[in-house]
Structure formats: C-alpha cells, structure tokens
Write a protein that holds these residues in place. Structure first.
Motif, PDB file in Angstrom:
ATOM      1  N   GLN A 150      -4.678   6.897  -1.809  1.00 49.79           N
ATOM      2  CA  GLN A 150      -3.919   5.686  -1.519  1.00 49.79           C
ATOM      3  C   GLN A 150      -3.964   4.734  -2.711  1.00 49.79           C
ATOM      4  O   GLN A 150      -4.976   4.593  -3.382  1.00 49.79           O
ATOM      5  CB  GLN A 150      -4.515   5.010  -0.283  1.00 49.79           C
ATOM      6  CG  GLN A 150      -3.522   4.264   0.543  1.00 49.79           C
ATOM      7  CD  GLN A 150      -4.125   3.754   1.835  1.00 49.79           C
ATOM      8  OE1 GLN A 150      -5.095   3.007   1.814  1.00 49.79           O
ATOM      9  NE2 GLN A 150      -3.573   4.167   2.958  1.00 49.79           N
ATOM     10  N   ARG A 151      -2.822   4.064  -2.984  1.00 52.10           N
ATOM     11  CA  ARG A 151      -2.730   3.134  -4.106  1.00 52.10           C
ATOM     12  C   ARG A 151      -2.314   1.764  -3.596  1.00 52.10           C
ATOM     13  O   ARG A 151      -1.514   1.647  -2.669  1.00 52.10           O
ATOM     14  CB  ARG A 151      -1.700   3.616  -5.133  1.00 52.10           C
ATOM     15  CG  ARG A 151      -2.083   4.913  -5.822  1.00 52.10           C
ATOM     16  CD  ARG A 151      -0.868   5.595  -6.442  1.00 52.10           C
ATOM     17  NE  ARG A 151      -0.143   4.730  -7.357  1.00 52.10           N
ATOM     18  CZ  ARG A 151       1.049   5.052  -7.895  1.00 52.10           C
ATOM     19  NH1 ARG A 151       1.620   6.206  -7.566  1.00 52.10           N
ATOM     20  NH2 ARG A 151       1.642   4.234  -8.733  1.00 52.10           N
ATOM     21  N   THR A 154       0.850  -1.184   0.000  1.00 52.32           N
ATOM     22  CA  THR A 154       0.000   0.000   0.000  1.00 52.32           C
ATOM     23  C   THR A 154       0.882   1.229   0.000  1.00 52.32           C
ATOM     24  O   THR A 154       1.769   1.374   0.847  1.00 52.32           O
ATOM     25  CB  THR A 154      -0.905   0.018   1.236  1.00 52.32           C
ATOM     26  OG1 THR A 154      -1.693  -1.170   1.258  1.00 52.32           O
ATOM     27  CG2 THR A 154      -1.812   1.237   1.222  1.00 52.32           C
ATOM     28  N   THR A 202       1.126   5.199   0.365  1.00 52.08           N
ATOM     29  CA  THR A 202       0.398   6.307   0.982  1.00 52.08           C
ATOM     30  C   THR A 202       1.162   7.605   0.745  1.00 52.08           C
ATOM     31  O   THR A 202       2.367   7.678   0.972  1.00 52.08           O
ATOM     32  CB  THR A 202       0.243   6.079   2.491  1.00 52.08           C
ATOM     33  OG1 THR A 202      -0.428   4.832   2.704  1.00 52.08           O
ATOM     34  CG2 THR A 202      -0.565   7.203   3.121  1.00 52.08           C
ATOM     35  N   SER A 203       0.435   8.630   0.269  1.00 47.80           N
ATOM     36  CA  SER A 203       1.029   9.945   0.038  1.00 47.80           C
ATOM     37  C   SER A 203      -0.076  10.978   0.119  1.00 47.80           C
ATOM     38  O   SER A 203      -1.193  10.688   0.564  1.00 47.80           O
ATOM     39  CB  SER A 203       1.723   9.988  -1.330  1.00 47.80           C
ATOM     40  OG  SER A 203       0.761   9.876  -2.369  1.00 47.80           O
TER      41      SER A 203
END
Length: 1166
Positions: free
Chosen positions: A584-585, A577, A579-580
């Motif tokens: 989320q991707r 996962t 996260t930024s």
C-alpha cells in the motif's frame, strides 16, 4: 426595363455609391427589380410563398449547400418549403428550418382599397452587372475576401404592410415597408446583402397573432439567419435585431463602406464554418473623414476567405462632429445568444469627444443592431439569460437571475435542477516508469452536478489501460465543476453565481513523494446548443505509475480561496491511499488553482468576495473501468465551512432526509428543517406538485395542463387562445381552408366539414359520383396489410371466407389452429397442436334453437387490435383498423386517482395489462375484459419504469431507475429475483425475445447512454449500442425479423439495428420528444411528450398519424394488443421446463433459478 437596361443601372449604382460614400441609401439604390426584367412574383396574400425548385448554382447557408429557393411574404427566404406562419412568426431564433430574413414579421401584400398593393419579386441573376455590384458590396465589408460570385439571387419586398393590425394599430394601415435581400455564391462561400433605403421602414414590427399578444403589442421584426434543425439538433442562429430601436437603425446604420442601410454578411462556406460573420466596414471609402484609424484591432473572424477581416459599422452622418471609434480589445465581451457562446460580431458605437480627451457615448443612442454591447439595458435584451433581468447602473448594466434561478445573470439555471457539462479532453501525459513514452490523450468528458447537494460526477472516455489506471488519481478534473456548483452556506456564492459558465481554470498538480507534476487547463465556454455547459480540457505533464487493478481511497480536504477582481486563486493538499497487489502507498497531492473570469463591475460594489473563503471537498472517488474504457470521478463540495466546527450541519454534508423538490434549511447546531420549494406542498420530506388545474382556471373549450410549480391553458383543436390566456374562441376554418370543387364548407365549433351534394363524394380536388363498390372487410384489410409487410417471411395470414368474414378456424404457419370470434379474436382454450383442427362453431349464423332467443350478453372487454397507452393516472386505448389508429374509437380502460402509470405490457394469453406506478411504487395488472386492478408487487420498488411480459414462459421482467436494477418474477408477482444490479444508471425501456432467450433494455445515462442485451437469466450481458445516442427512451422488437428499434429524445430519431448489432439505420428524424415505442407489422407507435400525443408511422417513415387524448398531460408507456395471440413456445413453456421455481429461457435452452429469498427444495442449474 430590359435585362440590358438593368445591367446598365447596376453599373451606375456601383459608381454612385462606392465613389460617393457617406450618403444615405435612396430607393433607387436597390438592385433593379420587377416583372419587366424577368422577376418572378410570390402570389398575393398574407402567408403566401413561391420558389424555384432548382437553381443554376448552389449556395450555402452555414455549412450546408442548397439548390432550391423559397420566398415568403413574411420577409423570409429558405432553401426548404416554408411551414405555416404560425410555426415561426411569433417565436424567436433559432427556427426549425434554415432561414435568411431581412425583416421577419407578419406581413401581407394586401392593403386598403385604392392603395398600391404590395408585391414580392425574386430571381436568380447570372448577369455581369449584378455580379460586379455584389462583388463590390462584399469587398466594401470584407476587403480581404477576393470574392467573385457565380450566381446572385435578388429578392425584393415592395410596399408590404403589417398583417391584420386590428383596431389597436390602426395607424399602421397606411404604412408600407420596402427592402431587399441579395444572396451570392461562388460555389465555395456565400454572402448575404440586406438593403434598407432611407425612410423605407415605416413600421418596425407587427402584432402577434399568438396566445400572449396583448392589445396593441407590437413584436419587433427579426433580421438574421438560422441554420435549422440538423440531425435532431436545434442548430445555430444569428440575430441582427433584438428590439424596436434596433429595427429602426437598420436604415440609419450599415456595416459595409460608409453608406447607411447596407448590411453584408458571410453566411456559409464549404470550409469549416461556425456562425454568421458581419462585415468589417473597412472596405473602399469606409475610413471616417475625421476619425482615427483602426489599426491594431485583433480580428476574431473565422479563417478562410475572411482571414484578418476586422469589424466595424457605420451610421448616417448627422453633423461634421460625429465620429466612429472602436473600444479597446479588452472591452470586447463574451456574448451569449440562443445558447451559443462566441465572440460577437461587434458594430461600432457613435461617440464624440467631450472636450477632456475622453470618449463619451452619444446620448440616447444606446445599442446598435446586431450582437453589440452598449451601456443600457433597453438595447441589450438578448445579452442576459432568458431567465435573467437586466439592471442599469451609472457606468453600464449588469444581469441578474430571476427568482427561482441562479447564476450570474448571463447564464441562469433553475434552482434544484441538475446540470450537465460536456466537452473534449486532450493531453500529452507520461507515466513515471522506466522507458515510458509520452501518451496522447483524446477523449470526451461528461459531467453531472447537483447544486442542491453539492455533488459532482464526471466520466472520461475513451481511455486506454495505459493511462486509465493512473488517471484515477485526478478527481481534480472535476474540481472546477465542484466549485461552480458547490452547496452554499451562510450567504456564500458558488462559482456559477459569480462567473456563470464562461471562465478559465488552471491547476498545477504535484504528487509526492515522487515529485510528478501535471498542469490542467479548462476553458468553460458557456452553453452549447443542447443547453449543456461546454468545456475544453488539456492535460500536460507526468503522472505517478499506478499498477493495474489498483484502487484509490481519497481523504476529504479543504480548499482555501482568495478572490480578486477578475478571478480567484486556491490552494489545497489532499491525501490518498493507493491499494494494489503491491504494498500500500500513501500519496500527497498539492493543488494550486487559478480561475479567470469577467464579473460585471458596474454595480458599485465588488461582486466577488475579497476575503478568503473555504471549500470543503469530500466523498472523492476515482475508478477506471477497463472494459468500458472509462474513468469515473465523484466528489461533494460545500462552501462556507466553519473550521471551528468539528461536525457539520446535515444540510451541508448531505445527510439530511429532505425529499425531492424540497430545500434543507440549516438551524442551530445540528438542527434543520425541510421546506417544499415554491409550487410544491406537504411536509418537506414528501413534496408533491400543487395542481393548479384542480381549481379549473381555464375557460370553455380550453383544458388545463399542469406543470411542476405552474400551469397553462391550452385550446382544444379548432380553437384559439384569447389574450387573457384563459379562454378559447372558435377558429372559422371556412375563412382559411378551401374545399374541393363542388363542395360546401360548413364551420362547426372546433372543426369544419366539406360536404358534396348527395350521391357524390370527395375524390382528390373535386366532388365525384360515389362509387358503388363495397368497402373491404376487417379480415380482408388485415390480410392485405400482412401480405404487404411480410417481405418473404413466413408469417401468420388471416383466412377469410367468400364474403370477407373471418373463417371460424384459423391456422398459423407452424400448423397450430384455434377458434376465433366474428371479430377475429382468438377464443381462449381452443388452440390446438399442429395437425389437429379444433371443433370451431360457425360464427356467421345463429344456431337453431326451439327456445325463445335471448338478447346477447354485453361485455366490457375490447374487441380487435388496440393501442394501449399510459397517461398519468389513466390507461387509455385506441382501436386499430388494420394498423391505422381509429381516433374516434378510443376510451379509458382504467383510471386510478393519484397514480402515475409509466410502463405498459400486455399478456395476450390471459388478456391482462401489466403496468408500473411510480407514485405508489407498485406493479399492477388489470384485465382487458374490465374489472378492478390488482397489485402484484408492492414492496422493494423505488421507481419502476419499463416492463415486458414473456407470455410463453409466464414471466414478467422490469427495470427500476431508482434502484438501478433489472428484475424478474412470475406473472402473479411470486418468485421475484434480481437479475442485474450493476452499471445501471437510468434504465427505462425493456423488451423480451423469449424464442431466442434474450432481453434488451435502454439506459439514458446522460454521461454514457447505451442499449444493452443479456440472456433472460441475466448472464452474457453486453452493450449493443453506445455511439450517437442522446436519450434512448422507447424500445421495441420485431421478433420475426430480429429488428430492434428505439426512439431517442436527444437525437430526435427513430433507429433500428439487428439484434446482433449490425446494420444500424435511421427510420426517421426530427421527432419532438418521444418517450415509449411499440410496433405491429410495418407500423411504429410512440408517445410524444412535446405534443402530448400518441403517434404512428410506417416503417419507411411515412403515413404519420396522431391522436391527442382529451386529457392533456404527458403520455408514458405504450403497447399493442395484437389481433391474434401467438405467444410462441420456449424451453419453459411445457411443465415449467422441468424447473422447481423460476424457468428462464436462454439461447441454449433454459436456466432454472431460485427466488431472491431462500426457498426449501429449490434447485438451480442450466
């Protein structure tokens, strides 16, 4: 014979042995030598040497050029002065000094009466005859070299005998050896020629004089080359002989032309040069008369003058049926020798046709000299690891590790010890973003693996922000390390047991949903000279675009392995996962891996498992630090996971509570037990070393030195160990040393003295009338030392009266004054403000009194300047005379059974010594005046190491390598507060500069060692030194000059730098294993683990002194008790700087801080 005659003889030799190959080298085949042609002679004796301080032309040994030459009786040539034979005669390669050796053994020129005595000749020959013969020899071995020497050095050992053979080797008394070494250089490249005439080697080695020499034990002579220590690194080496059998073949075989007894080597070059290369044997007249040609053999020589030069070796022909062949290229093994990994320079093995068209090994021949793989263990001792054993099988031999070690036998690591992996990373990478260009990657990778737990860590640096955030996606870079050192279960073997340290690992990585593809190729090439596993990594492909400041959360995954004869294949799918700041991707990563290696196939059963195996990978981690330009990875891997189990045993997932030096043993289901490893004892949760020395196994004049799981007996100075390895006998130095003229040598147990007649004293090399001058006093010596080291700086200078005694009132450069004792020690409570002189009583006369005088009260306190050092359970002291240690004035301040005292610091105001105890996990103090120690901090510590005192502000600072913290407290242990608790790995030493408000500390993190600084309140932290560090251990500061100095056990150097990070310089190199460092004026003092001693040296690297405590164990921290207390002043000195609790100096003034626990009424602020 004249020079002209020698030239004519050389021409005849050239015609005879290059036109008539195949015959053995006769004694007359040596280069002409002797005093009649101008040779110099080495003085007669057992360990004699001589040299030429400056040759006409330079020659090279490895990559370094030299113009000096030193020749020793023990069959050695070196560009540097030869050390005493005890430093190298019994040790293997590599040596500490550069070396060329045709026959290294304990030799002497002296023989029985009425026999011909040995001699050692040497010369630099610039004549055309020597040059032509040398060029011909080189051309015979290196036909493509086109080598024309400018200078030839000829060294001849004639009629040499084994030294001190003893009653067990009486048959060697009449045996003599004659051999020759020739060095040649054209200014760019250098070659060596070893010449062994037929029947010239009548003995093959010498009896060791060392501690492990059993009765009649003969050590094989060593022939080969060493580069010597360079910048603290052990350097390279090449061994031509490894056993008595290989020494015997020096006269029977050769590698240049068809003449046995002639060996030629390329030993150095101004071009890029790796290790020594043996001759090919394919020069003029070298093709076997009845044998096949050798076309199509791949050449592995270093390029340059040796381009395309194949390798071969010849032996003395015994019948017309003998043949010389090469094995196919596929059978050339990877070779390990003294921690190096390279293609061996392979001689040819004698073979013959057995009638069915197959080649058979000549019976009983085995191995050849040099780095050569034969079928039997007896001739391949160096092939297996020093911690391995060799086992013969029907088709060949294999290596296996000894008990307590693991690996494939060619490389073995100690069970339970972490391993280091280092190497280079290159790549061409592109990010999947619009208009992205290809980015070049050039970085270093440093990894750390703990096989006992299956944990692996890696750091990639330097990496810029463009690639750094995306490279967080690649814990796959650490996947091979995880497989190599995975935790094993149910009898499965990890990769290092199967392949050792030589393999190729290729990964194809696919990222979804973007479809980005990346290939990772990793070549592991064995152990480097530092004992680290070496790897070269290349990346090529596309990475997903990752936003700045993005973080990754990796899910555990399972790898499925399928093994085949030469490697394995693996597949895996992992999810992560991302996260930024963006949404989320979820990414899916597909891994396809291939490993290629060369397991030993002679055991009769496959070494690699053919069935599928499972590798469970968890605790994955990838993080980019843009400030340090480093990407860090971590993972935990374990083999043999049962897919039916939903929960794993604590031994497998690392959740057990077994302590250090213990093994976790899985039981049924979730049960397990903790067992101490051999050599340790207790309950498995807290294992302690078994101290074999408690039983006093060593004899008289020997002391026992305990090691983890073992011990050794070491002799006191002046004694030597007997063959039983337990008792020591006196060395009669009077039979070795030479006293000055007129003096008499008197041997004593463990020592000797040289005595001059009454009224005379030793002056240089003879006894001279004793001078009547009175020796200078302590005050005068101190004054001379301070003035000599001030170098224009304003410093305190002791004030002496007309008799050389200390004046009762002493004043500093700022005008402050204080009273002193007769020994110059400050009397506490007498220090005045500038301009005010205290009322100091006279110290040179007793006061007048009408009462009967009383005897003076004796004190247990120490007088004058001292060295303090921690050594296990004791703190010792050595008095200083000026700055020079007085080894005969030493003792113990404190001894606490069961403790291990590491860090030391001294507070001159209260004369208190502060120390850390890593066993009790406490910080303590004891008065220098004597008495019991006091524990001031006993909680919240794990492994407290270095500490430092701010005497002016009354604060104590320390680092804890277990908690990775830097903390502060008052000197009584109150008001404790952590200052720094991030990005510390292995902090060790710490020093304070209170007047400037600064702290400095070392961190010997193997992956990224560094020296850092910060304000004393923990703010404004920065890395001061990060390049060219190995194991920065000790640290010291000279406040007056602003010079920060450290000792490094990795680079073996003592270096200094200004506190602003400028003007870094090396003080001295070639240290052994320094641990802690302190300084006083122009002297450094440090503890050394290799020698178990306290050593001192001047700031220019000279005047080295050593003190070895009676108790032989590792010394740890060191500090100095100065002759005068000058704590200085800070913004916190007066009234605690106005702070309610902690007052911490800074360059701008001070910071008020509260303790870690909430305290009512505490106010923080600058």
């Amino acid at each position: 014979m004249s020079r002209r005659g020698a030239t004519f003889a050389i021409v005849l030799l050239k015609l005879l042995y290059l036109c008539d190959p195949g015959r053995a080298l006769p004694r007359s085949g040596l280069y002409p030598y002797g005093e009649r042609i101008g040779d110099a002679l080495v003085p007669p004796g057992d360990d004699a040497s001589a040299g030429v301080p400056r040759l006409r032309h330079r020659y090279r040994v490895y990559s370094r050029a030299y113009r000096s030459l030193h020749v020793g009786t023990n069959g050695v040539i070196s560009p540097s002065h030869l050390p005493p034979e005890s430093h190298y005669i019994n040790d293997g390669f590599p040596t500490d000094f550069p070396l060329v050796s045709p026959f290294l053994a304990d030799l002497t020129t002296e023989g029985p009466p009425k026999t011909r005595q040995g001699r050692v000749f040497f010369r630099e020959d610039l004549g055309p005859g020597a040059k032509e013969l040398t060029a011909a020899h080189v051309a015979s071995g290196f036909p493509h070299a086109a080598f024309t020497p400018r200078s030839v050095i000829v060294v001849t050992w004639e009629h040499m005998r084994a030294s001190a053979p003893g009653r067990h080797l009486s048959t060697m008394r009449e045996k003599v050896n004659t051999f020759q070494a020739v060095l040649a250089s054209n200014g760019t490249d250098s070659f060596a020629i070893f010449l062994y005439p037929s029947a010239s080697l009548q003995f093959l080695g010498s009896r060791s004089k060392g501690r492990w020499a059993g009765p009649g034990l003969v050590l094989p002579a060593r022939a080969g080359f060493c580069s010597g220590i360079h910048h603290g690194n052990p350097g390279l080496s090449y061994a031509l002989t490894t056993s008595l059998a290989s020494v015997r073949r020096l006269t029977e075989w050769g590698n240049a032309g068809r003449t046995p007894g002639i060996w030629v080597f390329h030993i150095g070059s101004a071009r890029r040069f790796g290790n020594v290369v043996a001759a090919s044997g394919r020069g003029r007249g070298s093709t076997p008369r009845d044998g096949p040609t050798e076309e199509g053999i791949e050449d592995k020589s270093p390029k340059g003058v040796l381009a395309d030069a194949p390798r071969a070796v010849v032996r003395q022909e015994r019948s017309h049926k003998d043949r010389v062949h090469r094995e196919p290229q596929s059978q050339v093994p990877r070779w390990h020798h003294h921690g190096l990994d390279r293609r061996a320079s392979r001689p040819v093995r004698p073979q013959h046709d057995n009638g069915d068209g197959q080649l058979a090994v000549e019976p009983g021949r085995g191995d050849l000299p040099g780095e050569w793989l034969a079928h039997r263990c007896s001739d391949n001792e160096a092939y297996c690891s020093p911690h391995g054993v060799c086992r013969d099988y029907r088709t060949g031999f294999c290596c296996a590790c000894q008990a307590g070690y693991y690996g494939n036998g060619r490389e073995c690591f100690k069970e339970g010890e972490p391993q280091r992996i280092s190497g280079q990373v290159t790549g061409r990478l592109k990010l999947n973003r619009p208009r992205a260009s290809v980015e070049e990657l050039a970085a270093e990778i440093h990894a750390y693996a703990v096989a006992a737990d299956g944990r692996a860590y890696a750091a990639l640096s330097p990496v810029g922000p463009t690639l750094g955030w995306a490279l967080q996606l690649l814990p796959a870079l650490a996947a091979p390390v995880g497989w190599l050192f995975a935790r094993e279960r149910h009898g499965y073997d990890n990769g290092f047991r199967l392949a050792g340290g030589q393999l190729s690992h290729h990964s194809d990585v696919t990222f979804q949903p973007g479809g980005e593809r990346l290939s990772i190729t990793q070549h592991f090439t064995g152990l480097d000279p530092h004992g680290h596993l070496a790897v070269n990594v290349h990346l090529d492909g596309t990475l997903p675009d990752v936003p700045d400041q993005a973080t990754m959360l990796f899910e555990p995954y399972l790898e499925t392995y399928h093994y085949h004869d030469n490697g394995m294949m693996a597949q895996a799918t992992q999810r992560l996962t991302l996260t930024s700041a963006e949404p989320q991707r979820i990414l899916t990563v597909h891994l396809h891996q291939n490993v290629t290696a060369a397991p030993c196939k002679h055991t009769g059963t496959p070494q690699w498992q053919r069935a599928a195996n499972k590798l469970s990978v968890s605790r994955l981690f990838g993080l980019f630090n843009p400030r340090e330009l480093v990407v860090r990875y971590a993972l935990a891997a374990r083999l043999g996971v049962d897919e039916m189990l939903q929960r794993s045993n604590p031994c497998d997932d690392g959740t057990h509570d077994c302590g250090p030096n213990s093994r976790c043993q899985p039981g049924p289901e979730m049960e397990y037990s903790c067992d101490c490893i051999p050599g340790f004892m207790r309950d498995g949760h807290h294992c302690v070393d078994v101290d074999e020395c408690v039983e006093r196994p060593c004899g008289a004049n020997a002391h026992c030195r305990n090691f983890p799981s073992s011990f050794t007996c070491e002799c006191d100075t002046g004694f030597q160990l007997e063959p039983d390895d337990r008792t020591c006998s006196d060395v009669d130095e009077c039979g070795i040393v030479t006293c000055p003229t007129g003096a008499t040598c008197i041997n004593q147990p463990g020592a000797y003295t040289c005595h001059c007649p009454y009224g005379f004293s030793i002056d240089g090399q003879q006894c001279q009338p004793a001078p009547e001058e009175q020796a200078s006093t302590m005050c005068q010596r101190w004054m001379e030392v301070v003035l000599g080291s001030a170098e224009g700086r304003v410093v305190y200078v002791p004030q002496c009266d007309e008799h050389g005694a200390f004046k009762p009132t002493q004043c500093g450069p700022a005008g402050e004054c204080w009273c002193v004792t007769m020994e110059g020690r400050e009397i506490l409570g007498t220090r005045s403000k500038p301009g005010i002189h205290p009322a100091c009583l006279p110290i040179t006369a007793s006061p007048i009194s009408s009462q009967p005088t009383q005897p003076p009260e004796r004190t247990s306190g120490l007088q004058g300047p001292q060295i303090l050092y921690a050594q296990g359970q004791r703190i010792g002291h050595i008095s200083l005379d000026g700055t020079r240690p007085q080894n005969d004035h030493s003792g113990t301040i404190l001894s606490v059974h069961g403790s291990v005292n590491v860090g030391l610091a001294y507070d001159c105001v209260e004369r208190m010594v502060y120390f850390t105890d890593v066993v009790a996990r406490t910080i303590n103090r004891v008065s220098l005046e004597g008495g019991e120690s006091q524990t001031i901090i006993s909680t919240g510590l794990l492994s407290p190491e270095g500490l430092t005192v701010d005497s002016a502000s009354r604060n104590l600072f320390w680092v804890d390598s277990g908690l990775d913290r830097l903390e502060v407290a008052r000197l009584d242990g109150s008001m404790r507060r952590p200052l720094i608790n991030t990005e510390l790995v292995n902090p060790r030493a710490i020093v304070a500069d209170p007047t400037r408000g600064m702290l400095y500390w070392t961190d010997w993190n193997r992956a990224a060692p560094k020296i850092e600084s910060a304000y004393m309140d923990g703010t404004q932290r920065q890395v001061l030194v990060r390049d060219n560090l190995g194991l920065p251990n000790g640290l010291t500061l000279e406040p007056a000059s602003g010079l920060l100095c450290w000792v490094d056990a990795g680079t073996k150097r003592l270096e200094c730098i200004q506190t602003d990070g400028q003007h870094r310089r090396v003080i001295t190199s070639g240290l052994h294993y320094p641990f802690s460092l302190s300084s006083l004026h122009n002297y450094f003092y440090y503890t050394d683990w290799r020698r178990d001693s306290v050593r001192s040296l001047q700031s220019d690297g000279g005047d080295v002194q050593e003190y070895k405590p009676t108790l032989r164990s590792h010394p740890y921290g060191i500090t100095i008790v100065p002759p005068f207390c000058s704590p200085g002043s800070t913004a916190c000195t007066q009234q605690n700087g106005g702070c309610s609790h902690l007052c911490l100096p800074t360059p701008q003034g001070r910071s008020c801080r509260c303790p870690e626990k909430d305290v009512p009424g505490c106010v923080e602020g600058a």
